[in-house]
Design a protein around this motif. Structure first.
Motif, PDB file in Angstrom:
ATOM      1  N   GLY A   1       9.265   6.314  -3.112  1.00  0.00           N
ATOM      2  CA  GLY A   1       7.994   7.642  -3.269  1.00  0.00           C
ATOM      3  C   GLY A   1       7.790   8.304  -3.969  1.00  0.00           C
ATOM      4  N   ALA A   2       7.826   7.371  -5.151  1.00  0.00           N
ATOM      5  CA  ALA A   2       7.158   7.940  -6.295  1.00  0.00           C
ATOM      6  C   ALA A   2       6.217   7.043  -6.833  1.00  0.00           C
ATOM      7  N   ALA A   3       6.737   6.061  -6.627  1.00  0.00           N
ATOM      8  CA  ALA A   3       4.995   5.352  -6.887  1.00  0.00           C
ATOM      9  C   ALA A   3       4.827   4.849  -5.840  1.00  0.00           C
ATOM     10  N   HIS A   4       4.699   6.036  -4.809  1.00  0.00           N
ATOM     11  CA  HIS A   4       3.484   5.234  -3.225  1.00  0.00           C
ATOM     12  C   HIS A   4       2.510   5.757  -3.478  1.00  0.00           C
ATOM     13  N   ASN A   5       1.396   5.333  -3.049  1.00  0.00           N
ATOM     14  CA  ASN A   5      -0.340   5.842  -3.937  1.00  0.00           C
ATOM     15  C   ASN A   5      -0.725   6.227  -5.036  1.00  0.00           C
ATOM     16  N   HIS A   6       0.156   5.900  -5.993  1.00  0.00           N
ATOM     17  CA  HIS A   6      -0.758   5.943  -7.356  1.00  0.00           C
ATOM     18  C   HIS A   6      -1.327   5.017  -7.817  1.00  0.00           C
ATOM     19  N   PRO A   7      -2.056   5.972  -8.610  1.00  0.00           N
ATOM     20  CA  PRO A   7      -2.933   4.514  -9.015  1.00  0.00           C
ATOM     21  C   PRO A   7      -2.569   3.785 -10.174  1.00  0.00           C
ATOM     22  N   THR A   8      -1.856   3.919 -11.025  1.00  0.00           N
ATOM     23  CA  THR A   8      -1.165   2.746 -11.766  1.00  0.00           C
ATOM     24  C   THR A   8      -0.520   1.977 -11.210  1.00  0.00           C
ATOM     25  N   VAL A   9      -0.289   2.247  -9.691  1.00  0.00           N
ATOM     26  CA  VAL A   9       0.630   1.545  -8.992  1.00  0.00           C
ATOM     27  C   VAL A   9      -0.720   0.571  -9.002  1.00  0.00           C
ATOM     28  N   LYS A  10      -1.493   0.926  -8.329  1.00  0.00           N
ATOM     29  CA  LYS A  10      -2.332   0.527  -7.316  1.00  0.00           C
ATOM     30  C   LYS A  10      -3.548  -0.257  -8.456  1.00  0.00           C
ATOM     31  N   ASN A  11      -3.346  -0.162 -10.030  1.00  0.00           N
ATOM     32  CA  ASN A  11      -4.435  -0.937 -10.701  1.00  0.00           C
ATOM     33  C   ASN A  11      -3.062  -2.355 -11.325  1.00  0.00           C
ATOM     34  N   MET A  12      -2.105  -1.814 -11.518  1.00  0.00           N
ATOM     35  CA  MET A  12      -1.011  -3.023 -11.417  1.00  0.00           C
ATOM     36  C   MET A  12      -1.495  -4.462 -10.244  1.00  0.00           C
ATOM     37  N   ALA A  13      -1.017  -3.834  -9.083  1.00  0.00           N
ATOM     38  CA  ALA A  13      -1.679  -4.458  -8.184  1.00  0.00           C
ATOM     39  C   ALA A  13      -2.193  -5.417  -7.608  1.00  0.00           C
ATOM     40  N   ASP A  14      -3.801  -4.827  -8.225  1.00  0.00           N
ATOM     41  CA  ASP A  14      -4.849  -4.948  -8.421  1.00  0.00           C
ATOM     42  C   ASP A  14      -4.912  -6.423  -9.787  1.00  0.00           C
ATOM     43  N   LYS A  15      -4.795  -6.287 -10.265  1.00  0.00           N
ATOM     44  CA  LYS A  15      -4.821  -7.392 -11.166  1.00  0.00           C
ATOM     45  C   LYS A  15      -3.795  -8.869 -11.350  1.00  0.00           C
ATOM     46  N   LEU A  16      -3.178  -8.070 -11.005  1.00  0.00           N
ATOM     47  CA  LEU A  16      -1.499  -9.566 -10.121  1.00  0.00           C
ATOM     48  C   LEU A  16      -2.252  -9.631  -8.905  1.00  0.00           C
ATOM     49  N   GLY A  17      -3.351  -9.234  -8.129  1.00  0.00           N
ATOM     50  CA  GLY A  17      -3.582 -10.574  -6.581  1.00  0.00           C
ATOM     51  C   GLY A  17      -2.257  -9.721  -5.665  1.00  0.00           C
ATOM     52  N   ILE A  18      -1.923  -8.509  -5.258  1.00  0.00           N
ATOM     53  CA  ILE A  18      -1.170  -8.143  -4.999  1.00  0.00           C
ATOM     54  C   ILE A  18      -1.207  -6.611  -3.432  1.00  0.00           C
ATOM     55  N   ASP A  19      -1.468  -6.844  -2.550  1.00  0.00           N
ATOM     56  CA  ASP A  19      -1.314  -4.827  -2.250  1.00  0.00           C
ATOM     57  C   ASP A  19      -0.478  -4.238  -2.757  1.00  0.00           C
TER      58      ASP A  19
END
Length: 106
Positions: A9-27
């Motif tokens: 819940g804390a990580a949901h829709n967080h920009p830092t998590v999105k940035n990491m996902a983009d760098k790793l090529g995962i959703d």
């Protein structure tokens, strides 16, 4: 609510998590589940990646990439010790409070 659900819940829709996902090529949803599962897996009395895989259903290769991106298993161990801010021997309650603050939920 389990620790997995609290961190998720804390990580949901967080920009830092999105940035990491983009760098790793995962959703982003996969990255959110990976972070929550790795956090819970690290505290378990078993292999972190195996517990995280069982909890999340994410393959260990992706979990390993996420763990390395956040600093590796050694960083998780140091991080867990630092997190026990109230010195009660249980960093989980401190971790969920910190994660909420980190991800802007508190």
């Amino acid at each position: 609510m389990s620790m997995f659900d609290q961190i998720l819940g804390a990580a949901h829709n967080h920009p830092t998590v999105k940035n990491m996902a983009d760098k790793l090529g995962i959703d982003q949803a996969t990255a959110e589940r990976a972070i929550a599962a790795l956090t819970e897996g690290h505290h378990a009395d078993a292999d972190t990646l195996e517990v995280a895989r069982e909890k999340s259903g994410i393959e260990t290769g992706i979990l390993s990439q996420v763990m390395e991106h956040v600093g590796g298993e050694g960083s998780l161990a140091s991080f867990m010790q630092i997190l026990d801010q109230d010195h009660d021997g249980n960093p989980l309650n401190d971790l969920t409070d910190m994660a909420g603050k980190l991800f802007g939920k508190k």
